[in-house]
Design a protein around this motif. Structure first.
Motif, PDB file in Angstrom:
ATOM      1  N   ARG A 257      43.137  37.764  28.693  1.00 53.78           N
ATOM      2  CA  ARG A 257      43.080  39.175  29.675  1.00 53.78           C
ATOM      3  C   ARG A 257      43.615  40.313  29.018  1.00 53.78           C
ATOM      4  O   ARG A 257      44.869  40.183  28.528  1.00 53.78           O
ATOM      5  CB  ARG A 257      43.829  38.749  30.953  1.00 53.78           C
ATOM      6  CG  ARG A 257      43.300  37.727  31.888  1.00 53.78           C
ATOM      7  CD  ARG A 257      41.958  37.870  32.512  1.00 53.78           C
ATOM      8  NE  ARG A 257      41.591  36.874  33.352  1.00 53.78           N
ATOM      9  CZ  ARG A 257      40.651  36.024  32.934  1.00 53.78           C
ATOM     10  NH1 ARG A 257      39.978  36.101  31.574  1.00 53.78           N
ATOM     11  NH2 ARG A 257      40.180  34.818  33.670  1.00 53.78           N
TER      12      ARG A 257
ATOM     13  N   VAL B  68      45.279  43.219  29.186  1.00 55.70           N
ATOM     14  CA  VAL B  68      46.015  44.193  30.119  1.00 55.70           C
ATOM     15  C   VAL B  68      47.421  44.647  29.492  1.00 55.70           C
ATOM     16  O   VAL B  68      47.963  44.123  28.874  1.00 55.70           O
ATOM     17  CB  VAL B  68      46.362  42.963  31.235  1.00 55.70           C
ATOM     18  CG1 VAL B  68      47.167  43.694  32.481  1.00 55.70           C
ATOM     19  CG2 VAL B  68      45.309  42.269  31.863  1.00 55.70           C
TER      20      VAL B  68
ATOM     21  N   TYR C  32      53.493  41.686  40.727  1.00 51.56           N
ATOM     22  CA  TYR C  32      52.846  42.036  39.078  1.00 51.56           C
ATOM     23  C   TYR C  32      51.822  43.083  39.288  1.00 51.56           C
ATOM     24  O   TYR C  32      50.988  42.766  40.451  1.00 51.56           O
ATOM     25  CB  TYR C  32      52.233  40.481  38.767  1.00 51.56           C
ATOM     26  CG  TYR C  32      51.482  40.754  37.343  1.00 51.56           C
ATOM     27  CD1 TYR C  32      51.930  40.831  36.257  1.00 51.56           C
ATOM     28  CD2 TYR C  32      50.407  41.399  37.399  1.00 51.56           C
ATOM     29  CE1 TYR C  32      51.203  40.857  34.866  1.00 51.56           C
ATOM     30  CE2 TYR C  32      49.349  41.586  36.380  1.00 51.56           C
ATOM     31  CZ  TYR C  32      49.853  41.305  35.389  1.00 51.56           C
ATOM     32  OH  TYR C  32      49.100  41.437  34.134  1.00 51.56           O
TER      33      TYR C  32
ATOM     34  N   HIS D 122      39.227  31.038  33.737  1.00 53.66           N
ATOM     35  CA  HIS D 122      40.009  30.091  34.196  1.00 53.66           C
ATOM     36  C   HIS D 122      40.582  30.029  35.458  1.00 53.66           C
ATOM     37  O   HIS D 122      39.843  30.808  36.262  1.00 53.66           O
ATOM     38  CB  HIS D 122      41.354  30.548  33.125  1.00 53.66           C
ATOM     39  CG  HIS D 122      41.966  31.629  33.489  1.00 53.66           C
ATOM     40  ND1 HIS D 122      43.024  32.353  32.609  1.00 53.66           N
ATOM     41  CD2 HIS D 122      41.895  32.836  34.575  1.00 53.66           C
ATOM     42  CE1 HIS D 122      43.517  33.550  33.501  1.00 53.66           C
ATOM     43  NE2 HIS D 122      42.766  33.833  34.346  1.00 53.66           N
TER      44      HIS D 122
ATOM     45  N   HIS E  51      43.994  29.563  38.306  1.00 56.17           N
ATOM     46  CA  HIS E  51      45.480  29.196  38.675  1.00 56.17           C
ATOM     47  C   HIS E  51      45.775  29.463  40.018  1.00 56.17           C
ATOM     48  O   HIS E  51      44.984  30.247  40.869  1.00 56.17           O
ATOM     49  CB  HIS E  51      46.405  30.367  37.715  1.00 56.17           C
ATOM     50  CG  HIS E  51      45.418  31.739  37.688  1.00 56.17           C
ATOM     51  ND1 HIS E  51      45.463  32.465  38.704  1.00 56.17           N
ATOM     52  CD2 HIS E  51      44.959  32.381  36.774  1.00 56.17           C
ATOM     53  CE1 HIS E  51      45.063  33.694  38.313  1.00 56.17           C
ATOM     54  NE2 HIS E  51      44.490  33.773  37.068  1.00 56.17           N
TER      55      HIS E  51
ATOM     56  N   ARG F 196      41.821  42.892  42.438  1.00 58.10           N
ATOM     57  CA  ARG F 196      41.356  44.190  41.427  1.00 58.10           C
ATOM     58  C   ARG F 196      41.345  45.050  42.353  1.00 58.10           C
ATOM     59  O   ARG F 196      40.609  45.155  43.371  1.00 58.10           O
ATOM     60  CB  ARG F 196      40.327  43.564  40.738  1.00 58.10           C
ATOM     61  CG  ARG F 196      39.922  42.230  40.686  1.00 58.10           C
ATOM     62  CD  ARG F 196      40.581  41.630  39.414  1.00 58.10           C
ATOM     63  NE  ARG F 196      40.764  39.995  39.306  1.00 58.10           N
ATOM     64  CZ  ARG F 196      41.275  39.385  38.736  1.00 58.10           C
ATOM     65  NH1 ARG F 196      42.442  39.881  37.959  1.00 58.10           N
ATOM     66  NH2 ARG F 196      41.243  38.054  38.716  1.00 58.10           N
TER      67      ARG F 196
ATOM     68  N   HIS G 119      37.551  32.014  37.748  1.00 61.67           N
ATOM     69  CA  HIS G 119      37.084  33.337  37.610  1.00 61.67           C
ATOM     70  C   HIS G 119      37.019  33.816  35.922  1.00 61.67           C
ATOM     71  O   HIS G 119      37.730  33.462  35.318  1.00 61.67           O
ATOM     72  CB  HIS G 119      38.023  34.346  38.530  1.00 61.67           C
ATOM     73  CG  HIS G 119      39.368  34.138  37.913  1.00 61.67           C
ATOM     74  ND1 HIS G 119      40.096  33.221  38.420  1.00 61.67           N
ATOM     75  CD2 HIS G 119      40.249  34.984  37.323  1.00 61.67           C
ATOM     76  CE1 HIS G 119      41.461  33.335  37.805  1.00 61.67           C
ATOM     77  NE2 HIS G 119      41.442  34.441  37.232  1.00 61.67           N
TER      78      HIS G 119
ATOM     79  N   HIS H  73      35.682  37.491  33.851  1.00 63.37           N
ATOM     80  CA  HIS H  73      35.372  39.042  34.105  1.00 63.37           C
ATOM     81  C   HIS H  73      34.152  39.197  32.915  1.00 63.37           C
ATOM     82  O   HIS H  73      34.380  38.753  31.648  1.00 63.37           O
ATOM     83  CB  HIS H  73      36.209  39.896  34.026  1.00 63.37           C
ATOM     84  CG  HIS H  73      37.484  39.414  34.649  1.00 63.37           C
ATOM     85  ND1 HIS H  73      37.325  39.239  36.146  1.00 63.37           N
ATOM     86  CD2 HIS H  73      38.766  39.236  34.380  1.00 63.37           C
ATOM     87  CE1 HIS H  73      38.556  38.978  36.351  1.00 63.37           C
ATOM     88  NE2 HIS H  73      39.680  39.098  35.386  1.00 63.37           N
TER      89      HIS H  73
ATOM     90  N   ASP I  95      45.228  45.167  37.940  1.00 61.49           N
ATOM     91  CA  ASP I  95      45.215  43.682  38.462  1.00 61.49           C
ATOM     92  C   ASP I  95      46.569  43.513  39.458  1.00 61.49           C
ATOM     93  O   ASP I  95      47.820  44.294  38.949  1.00 61.49           O
ATOM     94  CB  ASP I  95      45.629  42.994  37.341  1.00 61.49           C
ATOM     95  CG  ASP I  95      44.358  42.400  36.691  1.00 61.49           C
ATOM     96  OD1 ASP I  95      43.166  42.158  37.313  1.00 61.49           O
ATOM     97  OD2 ASP I  95      44.276  42.320  35.322  1.00 61.49           O
TER      98      ASP I  95
HETATM   99  O1  GTQ Z   1      42.405  38.174  35.659  1.00 67.45           O
HETATM  100  O2  GTQ Z   1      43.120  36.082  35.802  1.00 67.45           O
HETATM  101  O3  GTQ Z   1      46.482  40.968  34.578  1.00 67.45           O
HETATM  102  O4  GTQ Z   1      45.415  35.581  35.053  1.00 67.45           O
HETATM  103  C1  GTQ Z   1      47.246  38.772  34.642  1.00 67.45           C
HETATM  104  C2  GTQ Z   1      46.765  37.331  34.720  1.00 67.45           C
HETATM  105  C3  GTQ Z   1      45.088  39.099  35.135  1.00 67.45           C
HETATM  106  C4  GTQ Z   1      43.172  37.428  35.591  1.00 67.45           C
HETATM  107  C5  GTQ Z   1      46.458  39.448  34.935  1.00 67.45           C
HETATM  108  C6  GTQ Z   1      45.619  36.913  35.053  1.00 67.45           C
HETATM  109  C7  GTQ Z   1      44.837  37.949  35.310  1.00 67.45           C
END
Ligand code: GTQ
Length: 353
Positions: free
Chosen positions: A71, A73, A92, A107, A109, A115, A148, A150, A162
């Motif tokens: 990711r 980010v 977060y 992945h 979790h 979003r 999920h 992207h 996010d």
């Molecule tokens: O898109 O799965 O900003 O797992 C931080 C952890 C996005 C994501 C983030 C994440 C994701």
């Protein structure tokens, strides 16, 4: 503590030193901080101007691909909590960049993600076999433990906010995650299948709840929210604190779409000068349209943020917030309010001035 003689102080310290090896410490030295008369957040208000960070966010694509980063980010870190990857103690926030042709691999979790689309269009997020194309202003959910990924079939860089409950899951030591074997999950349902079933004030007769208490629709398109707020503006008196404000809902329950994070959209009409309020749920704002000013106060601080589209700011728990807008604006926001409500600890004060 009251004034005490140095002799008593020394004997107390000797006592504390004696019990310390037993992993014991006296409550009376910390009671006031542990049970404060009112919230005393270690977070501070902060503003992230999009025009200042955008060159770095776009520039990050020169350093690493979405695939290698998993990711890509840039985390919005609360200035008072640097190094903890959080914007409030429980939330977060990050800005994710994906370029045309890239894939952010699949992945899953236990952390739930939202979003909120900030810039560009044409990228999709896939949740449990269904893709959703993302447009600016859309609010999209990744329920806990759903696969999920992207991807981006469009032709311009795409950026979204996010919002995750990562710090909450960390607090509870309840995080699990796994990577998929394939970068992109297989598409098993056509785009819009979930919205067709659950997105029109209707529900399947034998309504299954595919993600437990989390909403069965993972896309809340901006156009619908915009229409709702514009109609409210015509039909209803403005709220003196919020302007016109709606919360997003789970269509099966009427409750919050996610268990850990509540989401909102509000419209401040032209010339709005809101009254101040404070709440226990620290809140992250994403500016959708227009401009305005946020006045944020605590007993010991006063902050004034001028915001424009794509800017982000955070208001910590129990700080007083007052919003004004000369030209009118729209603000998306999220907080941990569902958790406060579930625990019976949510508190709000709407002040007159
Ligand atoms: O898109 O799965 O900003 O797992 C931080 C952890 C996005 C994501 C983030 C994440 C994701």
């Amino acid at each position: 503590m009251k004034n005490i003689s140095s002799e008593i102080q020394a004997s107390r310290q000797a006592f504390y030193d004696a019990i310390s090896p037993l992993n014991l410490t006296p409550l009376w030295e910390v009671l006031h901080a542990l049970v404060p008369p009112q919230p005393n957040s270690p977070c501070v208000p902060a503003l992230w101007k999009y025009e200042l960070l955008e060159p770095y966010l776009l520039g990050s694509a020169q350093l690493i691909t979405a695939e290698e980063a998993v990711r890509r980010v840039l985390i919005l870190e609360n200035p008072a909590l640097r190094g903890h990857s959080c914007i409030t103690q429980s939330l977060y926030a990050g800005l994710q960049l994906i370029l045309p042709g890239e894939v952010a691999p699949s992945h899953r979790h236990t952390q739930s993600a939202l979003r909120f689309i900030v810039s560009g269009s044409g990228a999709y997020t896939a949740v449990d076999g269904e893709r959703t194309t993302m447009q600016p202003g859309d609010f999209i959910i990744t329920p806990s433990m759903t696969w999920h990924d992207h991807g981006h079939d469009g032709d311009e860089p795409m950026v979204w906010l996010d919002g995750l409950d990562i710090p909450m899951l960390r607090f509870f030591d309840a995080g699990f995650a796994e990577n998929d074997t394939r970068p992109s999950q297989e598409v098993s349902r056509p785009e819009g299948a979930s919205f067709a079933r659950y997105g029109h004030n209707m529900a399947p007769v034998r309504a299954a709840s595919p993600y437990g208490a989390t909403s069965p629709i993972f896309s809340y398109p901006f156009q619908h929210v915009l229409r709702a707020l514009q109609k409210m503006q015509r039909f209803e008196p403005v709220d003196a604190w919020d302007g016109f404000k709606l919360r997003y809902t789970n269509p099966l329950t009427g409750g919050w779409p996610m268990l850990t994070m509540g989401t909102f959209m509000q419209l401040l009409p032209k010339g709005f000068a809101g009254r101040p309020y404070r709440q226990t749920d620290g809140t992250v704002f994403s500016v959708v349209r227009g401009a305005g000013t946020a006045y944020i106060e605590s007993a010991s601080s006063q902050t004034e943020f001028h915001f424009e589209p794509r800017d982000h700011f955070v208001v910590p728990s129990w700080y007083t917030l007052r919003l004004t807008s000369t030209e009118g604006c729209m603000l998306f926001s999220y907080s941990d309010r569902p958790v406060h409500e579930a625990l019976g600890i949510h508190k709000e004060e709407r002040l007159i001035s």
